[in-house]
Design an enzyme around this catalytic site. Structure first.
Site, PDB file in Angstrom:
ATOM      1  CG  HIS A 156      21.236  33.101  34.677  1.00 28.89           C
ATOM      2  ND1 HIS A 156      20.393  34.178  34.509  1.00 28.89           N
ATOM      3  CD2 HIS A 156      20.434  32.057  35.052  1.00 28.89           C
ATOM      4  CE1 HIS A 156      19.151  33.795  34.755  1.00 28.89           C
ATOM      5  NE2 HIS A 156      19.159  32.517  35.090  1.00 28.89           N
TER       6      HIS A 156
ATOM      7  CG  HIS B 167      17.709  30.001  39.521  1.00 28.44           C
ATOM      8  ND1 HIS B 167      18.713  30.923  39.499  1.00 28.44           N
ATOM      9  CD2 HIS B 167      17.243  29.936  38.238  1.00 28.44           C
ATOM     10  CE1 HIS B 167      18.854  31.401  38.280  1.00 28.44           C
ATOM     11  NE2 HIS B 167      17.977  30.815  37.483  1.00 28.44           N
TER      12      HIS B 167
ATOM     13  CD  GLU C 129      14.247  22.276  34.243  1.00 29.62           C
ATOM     14  OE1 GLU C 129      13.827  21.750  35.289  1.00 29.62           O
ATOM     15  OE2 GLU C 129      13.767  22.035  33.121  1.00 29.62           O
ATOM     16  CG  ASP C 130      19.395  24.388  33.065  1.00 31.53           C
ATOM     17  OD1 ASP C 130      18.439  23.764  32.550  1.00 31.53           O
ATOM     18  OD2 ASP C 130      19.458  25.626  33.107  1.00 31.53           O
TER      19      ASP C 130
ATOM     20  CG  ASP D 167      15.378  32.785  36.139  1.00 30.09           C
ATOM     21  OD1 ASP D 167      16.539  32.921  35.700  1.00 30.09           O
ATOM     22  OD2 ASP D 167      14.565  31.938  35.698  1.00 30.09           O
TER      23      ASP D 167
ATOM     24  CG  ASP E 290       0.600  62.890  34.380  1.00 32.66           C
ATOM     25  OD1 ASP E 290       0.463  62.264  33.318  1.00 32.66           O
ATOM     26  OD2 ASP E 290      -0.072  62.660  35.396  1.00 32.66           O
TER      27      ASP E 290
HETATM   28 MN    MN Z   1      17.616  31.010  35.321  1.00 34.97          MN
END
Ligand code: MN
Length: 735
Positions: free
Chosen positions: A51, A76, A80-81, A143, A263
């Site tokens: 990812h 990134h 957070e993870d 992301d 169109d």
């Molecule tokens: Mn992400």
């Protein structure tokens, strides 16, 4: 593709547009992220590192951002993870990269509620975070794009929720930042989950006609290509189908089937310079019939987000209408990649400074904290940038002013007191003049002083907003009253003098109330103040008072002459008295001893030529003429009034007619009024009005107002009226 292959592709992509990138650091970021995410899996079962690697690929491929952005994209999700912290990233890479990662994490942390209001609130929060460094939002959008591309592994509920969020928040931001390609992809992917049936219908129908459409597009592209080659215009031309979501919206909004969409096709011609844009337009209109009203020149008038292009719609040879967009290479890059394109130019040193055009967007967003979320959404959705300018107070509050606004407008928008005490202004920390035109995103600071002199009258011309102008006018009205009175008075006196009128007469206590009534002010000072601040003019004041003042002047003359006449003992005239025939009459009246005397006829007894008359010198209205038998004239022997009664007589040059009144008393009967009217008409009398009322005891009282030449005509009329059956008496009322 293995992870290693994917990484190699990333390096290759970055090298393609930025050979000087810091590949050692990019590699380090990849290795660090790989280590941090070790053991984590995506919903698809792949290793998690896929990812961040894909997001970095989008950042490189779509947005062509700098090394720091690539590193931040790879990292990134680590804060957070994983166990990694801001401090770790700052130490291993750089504080800037740590801030970028932290920024993206903050956006990730935002929980979107289902309520629209809260979504807006969250959007606002997100925008604030984004504004700290525009690269944060660019990475976040990348992301989200990758997450949308791999949404199939999520639960249906999550698919819907993320798609809604993308449609409502990320796609509009991508649009606002000018990143059209990413916007389209975000919209199409969202639609796929939000309305799978609608999406499938469009995609499958487009699929059915794919061969036909492709053949058409190929032919058209070839036609344009050949023609431009013949003319030696350097260009790139390519066609595309409208993307599914834009077709979907048209079908939905216009309630049309796919076949009816006007169109479906758009061609784009990219040329070297602006001149060629217009040349190509000419060529296109030569090959194909243009559809009226569909030409738009966004080169001459760029869209608020900086978009430039020529747009026209023409009818293709196969009966398919299509749009053609014509633009230069630079316009194209900005249209496709928006802010990112600017970022790239700045980074490579070419086109440096163009980023400044977008600088205000970031700062605008940065300073939304105090503003109402819904208002902000509204201003974001509407094209707010054409006739308004958004600037900041030093506290970060946003002030919305009309385009072309100056520090004066800003100061008065904050508060009247700020404007009134302004002694200077700073824009982005630099002192500017008061007529400096404010630009979006400027930080404006007003320097004030208690000792400030207050606004100058020139400010009214400089200020762009009516609000500022009216506040300045208010100040002159209130704060400068004394000065206004002085200025107003001198203007008024000058105008009086110019008209040959006397200030003495204005100020005289017996005249003033009447004069003030004419101009509707309660005192002279009030009037002067109004003239002083510009709410009234000396010219208007004098012209409204003029008639009254002329009457007063004439009255003075009468009194003066009367006085002189009284002072001269009879028989001691040094010059012979003028013969009566030389005396000029006024309205047919000769006033003894006075020329040019203002005369009016009393309403009580309405004298006509032939009546014996007397005159009364009124205060300010000249001589009032009464019949000698009028009860009001009976008081002429009263010692109190003796001096004011004066001899008057009818001259030889009487008016054509005089108004007078008759009263007719008669027995009430049918057709009485008819008979009176007949009598008036047979005597050729000019009637001003007839008023009849019946009394309780069967009589009628008729008041007739007429104009007659003289007493003789009046007498004839009275005789005629007397002959009418039932008439008891005809009289001339008096008193
Ligand atoms: Mn992400």
């Amino acid at each position: 593709m293995t992870i290693q292959e994917q990484y190699d592709l990333l390096e290759k992509t970055v090298r393609g547009y930025n050979p000087a990138a810091d590949f050692a650091q990019i590699r380090a970021a990849f290795d660090y992220a790989d280590k941090c995410h070790e053991g984590q899996k995506r919903k698809s079962g792949e290793p998690y590192i896929i990812h961040p690697l894909a997001v970095a690929q989008i950042v490189a491929e779509e947005l062509k951002l700098d090394s720091e952005s690539i590193e931040a994209a790879l990292l990134h999700d680590v804060i957070e993870d994983t166990a990694a912290t801001h401090e770790d990233v700052a130490k291993l890479f750089s504080p800037t990269i740590a801030d970028l990662v932290e920024g993206v994490s903050k956006l990730t942390r935002i929980q979107y509620a289902t309520k629209e209001d809260e979504q807006m609130e969250n959007l606002r929060k997100m925008l604030i975070a984004m504004s700290k460094d525009i690269r944060v939002i660019l990475i976040k959008i990348s992301d989200r794009l990758h997450n949308m591309r791999t949404m199939e592994y999520q639960s249906p509920a999550k698919q819907k929720q993320k798609s809604l969020e993308t449609m409502e928040i990320y796609a509009p931001i991508a649009h606002r930042l000018g990143m059209q390609r990413m916007k389209w992809e975000l919209e199409d992917l969202s639609l796929k989950y939000l309305d799978p049936i609608g999406y499938d219908e469009i995609v499958s129908k487009l699929g059915e006609k794919q061969q036909e459409y492709e053949a058409f597009m190929q032919r058209t592209q070839q036609q344009i290509d050949e023609r431009l080659n013949e003319l030696g215009i350097q260009h790139i031309v390519y066609g595309r189908m409208k993307h599914p979501y834009s077709i979907y919206r048209k079908m939905f909004n216009q309630n049309k089937s796919l076949d009816e969409i006007f169109d479906l096709f758009a061609f784009r011609v990219i040329v070297e310079n602006v001149g060629d844009c217009y040349n190509v337009l000419g060529v296109i209109h030569d090959i194909y019939k243009p559809i009226l009203g569909r030409f738009k020149d966004y080169i001459g008038t760029p869209k608020p987000n900086g978009y430039q292009s020529l747009h026209t719609t023409v009818m293709g040879t196969d009966g398919y209408p299509f749009e053609v967009q014509i633009r230069t290479r630079e316009m194209h890059e900005i249209a496709e990649y928006g802010v990112a394109a600017h970022w790239k130019y700045k980074q490579n040193g070419q086109g440096a400074g163009t980023e400044g055009r977008y600088e205000w967007v970031r700062r605008l967003l940065e300073n939304q904290e105090g503003a109402d979320a819904e208002d902000f959404i509204h201003s974001l959705k509407v094209d707010m940038f054409s006739d308004e300018v958004f600037v900041f107070t030093p506290n970060g509050d946003v002030q919305n002013l009309p385009a072309g606004a100056t520090p004066i407008d800003f100061a008065y928008a904050i508060h009247s007191a700020v404007g009134n005490h302004m002694v200077g202004a700073k824009v982005n920390n630099r002192i500017v003049t008061f007529d400096h035109i404010l630009k979006n995103g400027d930080i404006v600071e007003i320097l004030t002083s208690k000792a400030a002199k207050g606004p100058s009258r020139d400010w009214m011309k400089i200020a762009k907003s009516s609000e500022a102008r009216s506040k300045i006018r208010q100040w002159f009205k209130k704060e400068k009253k004394a000065e206004n009175i002085v200025n107003g008075r001198s203007a008024f006196e000058a105008e009086l003098k110019h008209c040959g009128l006397s200030m003495k007469d204005v100020a005289a206590s017996e005249n003033l109330p009447g004069l003030l009534k004419k101009v509707s002010y309660s005192s002279l000072d009030e009037m002067y103040a109004a003239i002083g601040y510009g709410g009234f003019t000396a010219q208007k004041a004098v012209s409204r008072m003029q008639g009254e003042l002329q009457r007063i002047a004439k009255q003075h003359q009468i009194e003066q002459q009367a006085l002189e006449a009284a002072e001269q003992p009879a028989g001691k005239h040094e010059e012979p008295a003028p013969a009566p025939k030389h005396v000029k009459s006024e309205q047919g009246i000769i006033v003894e001893g006075l020329d040019n005397c203002l005369v009016k006829f009393s309403k009580c007894c309405t004298p006509v030529p032939g009546d014996e008359i007397v005159g009364f010198i009124t205060r300010g209205y000249g001589v009032s003429v009464h019949r000698a038998d009028c009860p009001n004239a009976a008081r002429r022997d009263d010692p109190e009034q003796a001096g004011r009664w004066i001899k008057v007589s009818w001259g030889s040059d009487t008016n054509d007619s005089y108004p007078t009144i008759l009263e007719v008393i008669c027995k009430d009967r049918a057709n009485l009024l008819l008979d009176i009217s007949a009598a008036l008409s047979t005597t050729n009398t000019f009637v001003l009005g007839i008023n009849t009322r019946s009394t309780e005891d069967g009589f009628a009282l008729c008041r007739v107002e007429v104009r007659v030449r003289d007493g003789l005509q009046l007498k004839t009329l009275m005789n005629k009226l007397n002959q009418i059956s039932g008439v008891l008496r005809v009289t001339r009322p008096a008193g």
